[in-house]
Design a protein around this motif. Sequence first.
Motif, PDB file in Angstrom:
ATOM      1  N   ASN A 143       0.803  -1.219   0.000  1.00  0.00           N
ATOM      2  CA  ASN A 143       0.000   0.000   0.000  1.00  0.00           C
ATOM      3  C   ASN A 143       0.846   1.285   0.000  1.00  0.00           C
ATOM      4  O   ASN A 143       0.560   2.237   0.728  1.00  0.00           O
ATOM      5  CB  ASN A 143      -0.944  -0.016   1.210  1.00  0.00           C
ATOM      6  CG  ASN A 143      -2.077   0.989   1.081  1.00  0.00           C
ATOM      7  OD1 ASN A 143      -2.364   1.473  -0.006  1.00  0.00           O
ATOM      8  ND2 ASN A 143      -2.712   1.301   2.205  1.00  0.00           N
ATOM      9  N   VAL A 257      -7.224  -7.107  -1.587  1.00  0.00           N
ATOM     10  CA  VAL A 257      -7.992  -5.936  -2.019  1.00  0.00           C
ATOM     11  C   VAL A 257      -9.207  -5.747  -1.119  1.00  0.00           C
ATOM     12  O   VAL A 257      -9.502  -4.631  -0.670  1.00  0.00           O
ATOM     13  CB  VAL A 257      -8.441  -6.084  -3.492  1.00  0.00           C
ATOM     14  CG1 VAL A 257      -9.264  -4.867  -3.913  1.00  0.00           C
ATOM     15  CG2 VAL A 257      -7.250  -6.262  -4.409  1.00  0.00           C
ATOM     16  N   VAL A 261      -9.845  -2.521   1.383  1.00  0.00           N
ATOM     17  CA  VAL A 261     -11.039  -1.678   1.292  1.00  0.00           C
ATOM     18  C   VAL A 261     -11.807  -1.687   2.613  1.00  0.00           C
ATOM     19  O   VAL A 261     -12.258  -0.640   3.092  1.00  0.00           O
ATOM     20  CB  VAL A 261     -11.943  -2.156   0.139  1.00  0.00           C
ATOM     21  CG1 VAL A 261     -13.273  -1.396   0.158  1.00  0.00           C
ATOM     22  CG2 VAL A 261     -11.248  -1.956  -1.203  1.00  0.00           C
ATOM     23  N   THR A 262     -11.931  -2.868   3.217  1.00  0.00           N
ATOM     24  CA  THR A 262     -12.625  -2.978   4.502  1.00  0.00           C
ATOM     25  C   THR A 262     -11.895  -2.198   5.590  1.00  0.00           C
ATOM     26  O   THR A 262     -12.522  -1.531   6.418  1.00  0.00           O
ATOM     27  CB  THR A 262     -12.743  -4.455   4.924  1.00  0.00           C
ATOM     28  OG1 THR A 262     -13.323  -5.211   3.871  1.00  0.00           O
ATOM     29  CG2 THR A 262     -13.608  -4.588   6.165  1.00  0.00           C
ATOM     30  N   LEU A 265     -12.606   1.488   5.177  1.00  0.00           N
ATOM     31  CA  LEU A 265     -13.963   1.877   5.557  1.00  0.00           C
ATOM     32  C   LEU A 265     -14.224   1.756   7.055  1.00  0.00           C
ATOM     33  O   LEU A 265     -14.919   2.589   7.645  1.00  0.00           O
ATOM     34  CB  LEU A 265     -14.982   1.012   4.790  1.00  0.00           C
ATOM     35  CG  LEU A 265     -15.005   1.192   3.264  1.00  0.00           C
ATOM     36  CD1 LEU A 265     -15.983   0.212   2.636  1.00  0.00           C
ATOM     37  CD2 LEU A 265     -15.364   2.623   2.893  1.00  0.00           C
ATOM     38  N   MET A 271      -5.527   4.386   1.688  1.00  0.00           N
ATOM     39  CA  MET A 271      -5.329   3.623   0.460  1.00  0.00           C
ATOM     40  C   MET A 271      -4.530   4.481  -0.516  1.00  0.00           C
ATOM     41  O   MET A 271      -4.942   5.587  -0.864  1.00  0.00           O
ATOM     42  CB  MET A 271      -6.661   3.223  -0.175  1.00  0.00           C
ATOM     43  CG  MET A 271      -6.494   2.403  -1.464  1.00  0.00           C
ATOM     44  SD  MET A 271      -8.058   2.105  -2.343  1.00  0.00           S
ATOM     45  CE  MET A 271      -8.928   1.088  -1.142  1.00  0.00           C
ATOM     46  N   ILE A 276      -4.121   1.000  -5.513  1.00  0.00           N
ATOM     47  CA  ILE A 276      -5.129   1.028  -6.575  1.00  0.00           C
ATOM     48  C   ILE A 276      -4.566   0.400  -7.851  1.00  0.00           C
ATOM     49  O   ILE A 276      -5.244  -0.378  -8.536  1.00  0.00           O
ATOM     50  CB  ILE A 276      -5.588   2.475  -6.842  1.00  0.00           C
ATOM     51  CG1 ILE A 276      -6.308   3.027  -5.606  1.00  0.00           C
ATOM     52  CG2 ILE A 276      -6.501   2.534  -8.063  1.00  0.00           C
ATOM     53  CD1 ILE A 276      -6.665   4.496  -5.706  1.00  0.00           C
TER      54      ILE A 276
END
Length: 302
Positions: A143, A257, A261-262, A265, A271, A276
């Motif tokens: 990341n 991935v 994302v989790t 959030l 991120m 990406i």
Amino acid sequence: MKSKDILIHSAALLVIFIWGTTFVSTKVLLNNGFNPASILFYRFLLGYIGILIFSYKTSLFAKSLKDELMFVLVGVFGGSLYYFTENLALDITLASNVALIVCINPLITALLIHIFSKKEKMSKNLLMGSLLAFAGVVLVVYNGNFKVDITVIGELIAFIAAVSWSLYTLLLRHFSGRYSSLFITRKVLFYGIITILPAFLWKPLTTDISLFFQPVVWGNMLFLGLGASLFCYFVWSSTIKELGAVRASNYIFIMPVITLVTSVLILDERMSYTAITGAFLILTGLYISEKKSMKIKQTSVG
């Protein structure tokens, strides 16, 4: 693509989505007083109680003593050993190192099956897609923060976890078509519970009843037990049967991935553009692997 194929691939994606979020759910339970072995024990116990509701009429034992002993190995490789070594590695080395090494699993699985199976071979295009997806995993896992801190022991234990899951996948191939997915799942959960018990000689089972009255605890425990264990193990065994071990395992590349994302959030983690880009490479690699003109040469399992 036929409707059945769409359903199978959608099921595989759903399993990976759920498993990709278990890191966050497990972290919540760790922060609320549970040790890793206790989390595994309770989630598998919940899953086993749940599956008994659906399979109480089926036989408790396999068709032969040899198969029953092999199911013990299924519970070890796909349950106790995998989760124990993965969590142990997380205590020793960087989480990013563990995540990266565990995601080598699809490549290990493909290599083992290519060597030992005449029915399922890895094509050049599938290999190319897998390597491209793994390159994406590297970018997603780190990341944008490429901190390298190798402990050797931690990375070796993480590698054992990756090999353990590959061996579990190979054993699933052996049982596909001979036993129902419901029966296989019940065996995985049962022997996962039994074989994790020795771990409590090292760290005792978390038995504080008051913890279970916290909504955040029982909510996450139900998710791990009924969702990530009962449902996902059942669907994954069916996916292996339909897609073959190599193609199904490639979906594991998507897991970092989902976890990223989790984490963004729920845990407010960042991120980067690097991640990406990595996600794009993973999806591209999977597309190449699944492209009809580049389809793996294999016979159907079961």
